[in-house]
Design an enzyme around this catalytic site. Structure first.
Site, mmCIF file in Angstrom:
data_model
loop_
_atom_site.group_PDB
_atom_site.id
_atom_site.type_symbol
_atom_site.label_atom_id
_atom_site.label_comp_id
_atom_site.label_asym_id
_atom_site.label_seq_id
_atom_site.Cartn_x
_atom_site.Cartn_y
_atom_site.Cartn_z
ATOM 1 N N ARG A 1 63.306 80.259 48.300
ATOM 2 C CA ARG A 1 62.229 80.281 47.276
ATOM 3 C C ARG A 1 61.118 79.143 47.417
ATOM 4 O O ARG A 1 61.555 78.124 47.485
ATOM 5 C CB ARG A 1 62.766 80.184 45.781
ATOM 6 N N ARG B 1 59.183 59.518 51.735
ATOM 7 C CA ARG B 1 58.760 59.577 53.199
ATOM 8 C C ARG B 1 57.946 60.521 53.648
ATOM 9 O O ARG B 1 57.958 61.703 53.038
ATOM 10 C CB ARG B 1 60.165 59.757 53.899
ATOM 11 N N GLU C 1 49.282 37.608 38.171
ATOM 12 C CA GLU C 1 48.488 36.687 37.651
ATOM 13 C C GLU C 1 49.668 36.443 36.196
ATOM 14 O O GLU C 1 50.081 37.693 35.656
ATOM 15 C CB GLU C 1 47.319 36.878 37.139
ATOM 16 N N ASN D 1 49.814 49.007 45.786
ATOM 17 C CA ASN D 1 49.107 48.974 44.468
ATOM 18 C C ASN D 1 48.899 50.337 43.866
ATOM 19 O O ASN D 1 48.967 50.463 42.766
ATOM 20 C CB ASN D 1 47.848 48.282 44.680
ATOM 21 N N PHE E 1 56.368 67.193 55.204
ATOM 22 C CA PHE E 1 55.826 68.306 54.686
ATOM 23 C C PHE E 1 55.599 68.511 53.521
ATOM 24 O O PHE E 1 56.027 67.763 52.771
ATOM 25 C CB PHE E 1 56.570 69.500 55.573
ATOM 26 N N GLY F 1 58.822 71.920 48.142
ATOM 27 C CA GLY F 1 58.745 73.279 47.682
ATOM 28 C C GLY F 1 60.220 73.422 47.047
ATOM 29 O O GLY F 1 60.767 72.795 46.286
ATOM 30 N N CYS G 1 62.959 74.388 42.120
ATOM 31 C CA CYS G 1 62.759 73.501 40.996
ATOM 32 C C CYS G 1 61.535 72.829 40.899
ATOM 33 O O CYS G 1 61.119 72.934 39.766
ATOM 34 C CB CYS G 1 64.002 72.675 40.879
ATOM 35 N N VAL H 1 44.640 33.781 43.717
ATOM 36 C CA VAL H 1 45.585 33.332 45.068
ATOM 37 C C VAL H 1 45.447 32.184 45.702
ATOM 38 O O VAL H 1 46.333 31.578 46.018
ATOM 39 C CB VAL H 1 45.584 34.735 45.908
ATOM 40 N N LYS I 1 49.603 46.747 51.317
ATOM 41 C CA LYS I 1 49.195 46.413 50.136
ATOM 42 C C LYS I 1 48.778 47.515 49.284
ATOM 43 O O LYS I 1 48.830 47.559 48.159
ATOM 44 C CB LYS I 1 48.174 45.284 50.439
HETATM 45 N N1 LIG Z 1 44.529 37.953 41.543
HETATM 46 C C1 LIG Z 1 45.550 38.422 41.707
HETATM 47 O O1 LIG Z 1 46.600 38.411 41.021
HETATM 48 C C2 LIG Z 1 45.922 38.975 43.287
HETATM 49 C C3 LIG Z 1 46.911 39.374 43.497
HETATM 50 C C4 LIG Z 1 47.281 39.425 44.994
HETATM 51 C C5 LIG Z 1 46.179 39.837 45.966
HETATM 52 N N2 LIG Z 1 45.171 39.548 45.501
HETATM 53 C C6 LIG Z 1 43.528 39.516 46.249
HETATM 54 O O2 LIG Z 1 43.710 38.210 46.721
HETATM 55 C C7 LIG Z 1 41.991 38.323 46.907
HETATM 56 C C8 LIG Z 1 41.722 36.847 46.145
HETATM 57 O O3 LIG Z 1 41.774 37.283 44.696
HETATM 58 P P1 LIG Z 1 41.429 36.194 43.692
HETATM 59 O O4 LIG Z 1 41.865 37.058 42.194
HETATM 60 O O5 LIG Z 1 42.338 34.886 44.014
HETATM 61 O O6 LIG Z 1 39.875 36.057 43.666
HETATM 62 P P2 LIG Z 1 39.083 35.109 42.837
HETATM 63 O O7 LIG Z 1 37.750 35.799 42.654
HETATM 64 O O8 LIG Z 1 39.696 34.315 41.752
HETATM 65 O O9 LIG Z 1 38.704 33.868 43.923
HETATM 66 C C9 LIG Z 1 38.029 34.054 45.113
HETATM 67 C C10 LIG Z 1 37.340 32.616 45.469
HETATM 68 O O10 LIG Z 1 36.969 32.881 46.827
HETATM 69 C C11 LIG Z 1 35.544 31.929 46.706
HETATM 70 N N3 LIG Z 1 34.771 32.204 47.917
HETATM 71 C C12 LIG Z 1 33.971 33.461 47.992
HETATM 72 N N4 LIG Z 1 33.506 33.522 49.275
HETATM 73 C C13 LIG Z 1 33.870 32.155 49.824
HETATM 74 C C14 LIG Z 1 33.705 31.632 51.192
HETATM 75 N N5 LIG Z 1 32.694 32.344 51.978
HETATM 76 N N6 LIG Z 1 34.180 30.737 51.674
HETATM 77 C C15 LIG Z 1 35.138 30.026 50.774
HETATM 78 N N7 LIG Z 1 35.558 30.647 49.482
HETATM 79 C C16 LIG Z 1 34.840 31.644 49.089
HETATM 80 C C17 LIG Z 1 35.207 32.067 45.353
HETATM 81 O O11 LIG Z 1 34.224 31.255 45.074
HETATM 82 C C18 LIG Z 1 36.585 32.168 44.554
HETATM 83 O O12 LIG Z 1 36.903 30.725 44.074
HETATM 84 C C19 LIG Z 1 41.469 39.593 46.700
HETATM 85 O O13 LIG Z 1 41.378 40.174 47.918
HETATM 86 C C20 LIG Z 1 42.653 40.033 45.860
HETATM 87 O O14 LIG Z 1 42.131 41.534 45.591
HETATM 88 C C21 LIG Z 1 44.738 39.048 44.103
#
Ligand SMILES: NC(=O)c1ccc[n+]([C@@H]2O[C@H](COP(=O)([O-])OP(=O)(O)OC[C@H]3O[C@@H](n4cnc5c(N)ncnc54)[C@H](O)[C@@H]3O)[C@@H](O)[C@H]2O)c1
Length: 438
Positions: A330, A258, A160, A213, A261, A264, A267, A11, A209
């Site tokens: 019903r 939404r 990803e 998911n 409650f 029921g 169907c 991310v 979020k």
């Molecule tokens: N990967 C995805 O497709 C995706 C999509 C949406 C949301 N997210 C969310 O986004 C977040 C990050 O996911 P990701 O897959 O990029 O994680 P990742 O594990 O690929 O990367 C996390 C990074 O954070 C760094 N890190 C850890 N502690 C740190 C600190 N104290 N200071 C600075 N850097 C630090 C790590 O070294 C690592 O490089 C998570 O909460 C995940 O659930 C991920």
């Protein structure tokens, strides 16, 4: 804008590349020195379509550089976007350790920084996490969130494999904000992105979020169970699911999504029983489909308990059919609620525009008079009659005649309203609630 991005994983790196491309100056921060060195050499720390080139160009242009010095990065930027990992612990709980360590570092930076700065949490984190973040930041910086610095929750929806495309074309942008000024800064970052942008409370942004998911996972598991049942009967599940998705009125739509409650009617419960029975006969395990009726019963039970926990003996039930706009009783959850309340010694008056003895004809009249005469004797003809009778009013449907309810009650009349159907805005009866519960 000059921004710091904490966490150079998937991310963080994609965000770095995309925000730099959009014209922002980005300081990437990571505790892993290898990632910092990689980025500074113009190499993306992750493999993702298009990102390697974007990072190479941005670093060459001087729009991106990396550091492991978090406080320094805060001191030189207007906003920090936190994208560190939030993995599962062994017991399934969320590990927020990296978020907390990052916030300590940002807090120290805030202490040094003279100008306004906004901390934007992008890591997926459960509702309430942001309040822990607020505490850490205030403690470390000696400053106050919402006044001296801003706090936002801005969940990421990229996947990803198509991350750059998803980043630039998200379904929407969600910004939870501690205050207007903080949200303004976060919104400015996304002004080039063509997607609806919603500014909401912090906790709701965290939850969107998770709801999203969970829904995606639910959809995949649902499609697979339907596919299995189809395959066991010689049908192609892909054809079935393809057609299912073509119904954008009831299937792929806002319908049934939404909170209200329990469901029921004649169907849904019947057809769920039939399809899960069939799956069992085919020796298929379909835990998802099999859990739907128990989930609905649990919800019905929560509604019953919610009403029973109040002392009021006289209850006005508003709505009796399984939904507004019909007289079909019903498998109506409101019938179940009524029968339980009667069994627990409560006195009822029931109003349902479509289930009035004077108007009922045919099967439903016979059903009422023969099968549940004790309930038919409790029906009243007007909403006023039910409101007049009930110390507690229970809303079981969103039928239009009930829209008059807030006016009818007025703020000076003491009535506790339990809106099981979620028919009214949360503050519609606040004054009334307070009057009774205090
Ligand atoms: N990967 C995805 O497709 C995706 C999509 C949406 C949301 N997210 C969310 O986004 C977040 C990050 O996911 P990701 O897959 O990029 O994680 P990742 O594990 O690929 O990367 C996390 C990074 O954070 C760094 N890190 C850890 N502690 C740190 C600190 N104290 N200071 C600075 N850097 C630090 C790590 O070294 C690592 O490089 C998570 O909460 C995940 O659930 C991920």
């Amino acid at each position: 804008m000059r921004i710091a991005i904490f966490g150079l994983g998937y991310v963080g790196t994609v965000s770095t590349a995309c925000f730099a491309e959009a014209g922002h100056e980005v300081v990437g921060v990571d505790v892993n020195p290898l990632k910092v060195d990689l980025l500074n050499s113009g190499t993306s720390p992750v493999v993702e379509e298009g990102v390697a080139e974007m990072i190479r160009e941005a670093v060459a242009l001087g729009a991106v550089h990396a550091t492991s010095d978090g406080p320094a990065a805060v001191a030189m930027t207007e906003a920090s976007l936190v994208c560190v990992g939030t993995p599962s612990r062994e017991n399934g709980s969320l590990d927020t350790e990296a978020i907390h360590r990052t916030m300590e570092s940002i807090g120290s930076g805030l202490r040094m920084r003279a100008g306004y700065h906004v901390v934007i949490l992008r890591s997926t984190s459960l509702p309430g996490t942001i309040e822990g973040v607020r505490e850490i930041l205030e403690l470390r910086s000696g400053k106050k969130a919402g006044e001296d610095f801003g706090l936002c929750v801005n969940p990421e929806f990229l996947r990803e494999g198509s991350a750059v495309e998803d980043f630039n074309h998200p379904p929407f942008t969600i910004i939870g904000e501690s205050d207007r000024a903080a949200g303004d800064v976060a919104a400015e970052l996304y002004q080039e992105i063509e997607a609806p942008l919603y500014r909401i409370p912090l906790g709701a942004a965290e939850m969107v979020k998770y709801a999203s998911n969970a829904f995606h996972a639910l959809k995949a598991a649902f499609a697979n169970e339907i596919g299995e049942i189809c395959a066991a009967q010689g049908t192609d599940g892909r054809v079935v699911m393809d057609l299912l998705t073509r119904d954008t009125k009831l299937n792929i739509s806002r319908a049934y999504l939404r909170p209200g409650f329990a469901f029921g009617g004649s169907c849904l419960p019947k057809d769920l029983r039939a399809i899960t029975y069939r799956a069992n006969r085919l020796d298929l395990r379909t835990p998802l489909l099999s859990s739907i009726l128990p989930a609905n019963e649990a919800h019905l039970d929560r509604g019953i308990q919610q009403v029973l926990k109040h002392e009021g003996k006289r209850i006005g039930l508003l709505g009796l059919a399984f939904k507004g706009g019909t007289d079909d009783l019903r498998e109506s959850p409101m019938m179940c609620l009524a029968e339980t309340l009667i069994g627990k010694g409560r006195q009822l008056r029931i109003f349902d525009e479509n289930v009035r003895l004077s108007r009922l004809i045919g099967a439903n009249k016979a059903y009422l008079e023969e099968k549940i005469p004790h309930i038919s004797s409790l029906l009243v003809d007007t909403l006023e009659d039910a409101v007049e009778f009930g110390e507690v009013l229970v809303v079981g449907s969103a039928a239009p005649p009930l829209a008059r309810l807030p006016d009818l009650i007025g703020i000076d009349r003491q009535r506790l309203v339990i809106d099981l159907a979620g028919a009214f805005p949360p503050d519609a009866f606040v004054a009334v609630h307070a009057a009774v519960t205090t």
